[in-house]
Design an enzyme around this catalytic site. Structure first.
Site, short mmCIF file in Angstrom:
data_model
loop_
_atom_site.label_atom_id
_atom_site.label_comp_id
_atom_site.label_asym_id
_atom_site.label_seq_id
_atom_site.Cartn_x
_atom_site.Cartn_y
_atom_site.Cartn_z
N ASP A 80 15.23 -13.10 -6.95
CA ASP A 80 15.97 -12.81 -8.18
C ASP A 80 17.30 -12.15 -7.85
O ASP A 80 17.43 -11.44 -6.85
CB ASP A 80 15.13 -11.89 -9.07
N ASN B 42 20.54 -13.87 -8.11
CA ASN B 42 21.65 -14.75 -7.73
C ASN B 42 22.82 -14.62 -8.71
O ASN B 42 23.98 -14.59 -8.31
CB ASN B 42 21.21 -16.22 -7.73
N ARG C 232 23.58 -12.08 -10.75
CA ARG C 232 24.27 -10.77 -10.64
C ARG C 232 25.12 -10.71 -9.38
O ARG C 232 26.23 -10.19 -9.39
CB ARG C 232 23.22 -9.64 -10.65
N HIS D 154 23.63 -19.14 -6.61
CA HIS D 154 22.48 -19.96 -6.20
C HIS D 154 22.73 -20.56 -4.81
O HIS D 154 21.82 -20.66 -4.00
CB HIS D 154 22.21 -21.06 -7.23
N SER E 294 11.56 -21.85 -12.28
CA SER E 294 10.40 -21.64 -13.16
C SER E 294 10.40 -22.66 -14.31
O SER E 294 11.43 -23.27 -14.61
CB SER E 294 10.43 -20.22 -13.73
N TRP F 12 14.05 -24.27 -17.24
CA TRP F 12 14.51 -25.50 -17.92
C TRP F 12 15.33 -25.17 -19.17
O TRP F 12 16.04 -26.02 -19.69
CB TRP F 12 13.34 -26.41 -18.30
N LEU G 171 4.34 -22.36 10.29
CA LEU G 171 4.50 -21.68 8.99
C LEU G 171 4.45 -22.74 7.91
O LEU G 171 5.04 -23.82 8.05
CB LEU G 171 5.87 -20.98 8.96
N ARG H 20 8.75 -6.75 -12.69
CA ARG H 20 8.05 -7.76 -13.51
C ARG H 20 7.46 -8.82 -12.60
O ARG H 20 7.99 -9.09 -11.52
CB ARG H 20 9.06 -8.49 -14.42
C1 FPP Z 1 17.00 -16.08 -9.93
O1 FPP Z 1 18.30 -15.59 -10.01
C2 FPP Z 1 16.94 -17.25 -9.07
C3 FPP Z 1 16.73 -18.51 -9.53
C4 FPP Z 1 16.52 -18.83 -10.95
C5 FPP Z 1 16.69 -19.68 -8.65
C6 FPP Z 1 16.32 -19.45 -7.22
C7 FPP Z 1 17.11 -20.41 -6.43
C8 FPP Z 1 17.58 -20.21 -5.20
C9 FPP Z 1 17.24 -19.03 -4.40
C10 FPP Z 1 18.51 -21.18 -4.55
C11 FPP Z 1 17.99 -22.55 -4.38
C12 FPP Z 1 16.74 -22.59 -3.61
C13 FPP Z 1 16.37 -23.63 -2.85
C14 FPP Z 1 15.06 -23.64 -2.20
C15 FPP Z 1 17.26 -24.78 -2.65
P1 FPP Z 1 18.96 -15.44 -11.45
O2 FPP Z 1 19.85 -16.61 -11.66
O3 FPP Z 1 17.92 -15.25 -12.50
O4 FPP Z 1 19.79 -14.12 -11.22
P2 FPP Z 1 20.15 -13.02 -12.30
O5 FPP Z 1 18.87 -12.44 -12.82
O6 FPP Z 1 20.94 -12.04 -11.51
O7 FPP Z 1 20.98 -13.71 -13.36
#
Ligand code: FPP
Length: 249
Positions: free
Chosen positions: A24, A26, A28, A41, A69, A73, A135, A198
């Site tokens: 979590d 990305n 921010r 991302h 998740s 979507w 792994l 959470r």
């Molecule tokens: C949550 O950050 C992260 C996601 C919804 C997506 C996770 C994706 C990646 C780590 C990159 C792609 C992965 C692969 C395997 C190619 P958020 O966007 O909810 O962050 P925020 O809460 O700070 O807004």
């Protein structure tokens, strides 16, 4: 993203066999850098590479990453597209190196809403890496814990309707076997980045006795050293599984 420090000596006590991660922060991270969310991302994808290699170094057997998740979507179309493109890119770019490093990747979740090119890339990475035994990485995509339990419940109900299963005989092993994670041990350690306390609909059944490690580090900044710290902290915990003492003692 190169090896900056040696792997700590984890031999004093067991390394968690199965580590799950809620990646979590990305968005921010991108905001802090005055970049579009998509760049967060993209940086998150680099952290995925880093942590996979760190997990293999530490001797973790299974690493389960929450990549997208069911609720994601409902994000803006542009962000969904960016995440799907990254997934496809990741699968195609990484598959050969992962095979060389003896790492297997599987993608779990309800993949039916994914576009065909993304599903094809998933099939390719799964096929290319299927012999990996160092792994196992589970990428959870279009996944949520409640949706998974619902799918499992429906499949058990179908077996009851066919007369194959007596409702009174349904036990935890039957439900386990109907989940996407069928055949895998429950996570020993859950890491959540970005400081949120959470579970966010992740592995609701499997996390019953999992140790939690919550770090304020935003996912794109998460390195293998952060993973090693979490493993060391896990090694100091006493797990009792609802008993008075640890089952092993
Ligand atoms: C949550 O950050 C992260 C996601 C919804 C997506 C996770 C994706 C990646 C780590 C990159 C792609 C992965 C692969 C395997 C190619 P958020 O966007 O909810 O962050 P925020 O809460 O700070 O807004």
């Amino acid at each position: 993203m190169t090896d900056v420090s040696p792997t700590p000596d984890f031999r004093a006590s067991p390394v968690p066999r199965h580590v799950a991660v809620i990646m979590d922060g990305n968005g921010r991270w991108a905001r802090e850098q005055a970049l579009p969310r998509q760049e967060g991302h993209r940086a998150g994808m680099e952290a995925v590479r880093e942590v996979i290699h760190g997990a293999a170094e530490a001797g973790v057997e299974i690493l389960t990453l929450f990549a997208f998740s069911t609720e994601n979507w409902f994000r803006p179309e542009e962000e969904i597209m960016a995440l799907m493109t990254l997934l496809q890119l990741y699968a195609d770019q990484e598959k050969d190196e992962l095979r060389e490093r003896n790492i297997r990747v599987r993608v779990l979740g309800d993949l039916s809403p994914l576009a065909a090119p993304v599903r094809d890339a998933i099939r390719r990475i799964e096929e290319t890496t299927k012999q990996g035994s160092r792994l196992l990485v589970n990428l959870m995509v279009s996944y949520s814990g409640r949706a998974e339990i619902l799918r499992a419940t429906r499949s058990l109900a179908r077996r009851v309707a066919l007369g194959e299963l007596d409702p009174d005989d349904i036990d935890e092993a039957d439900l386990d076997a109907a989940l996407d994670t069928c055949g895998l041990p429950d996570p020993d350690l859950l890491i959540r980045t970005s400081g949120e306390f959470r579970i966010s609909n992740f592995m609701l059944w499997q996390l019953a006795y999992t140790e939690l490690h919550i770090t304020p580090v935003l996912w794109p900044d998460f390195t293998r050293e952060h993973l090693f710290e979490a493993v060391c902290e896990f090694q100091r915990r006493e797990r009792r599984f609802g008993r008075v003492t640890s089952p092993a003692s």
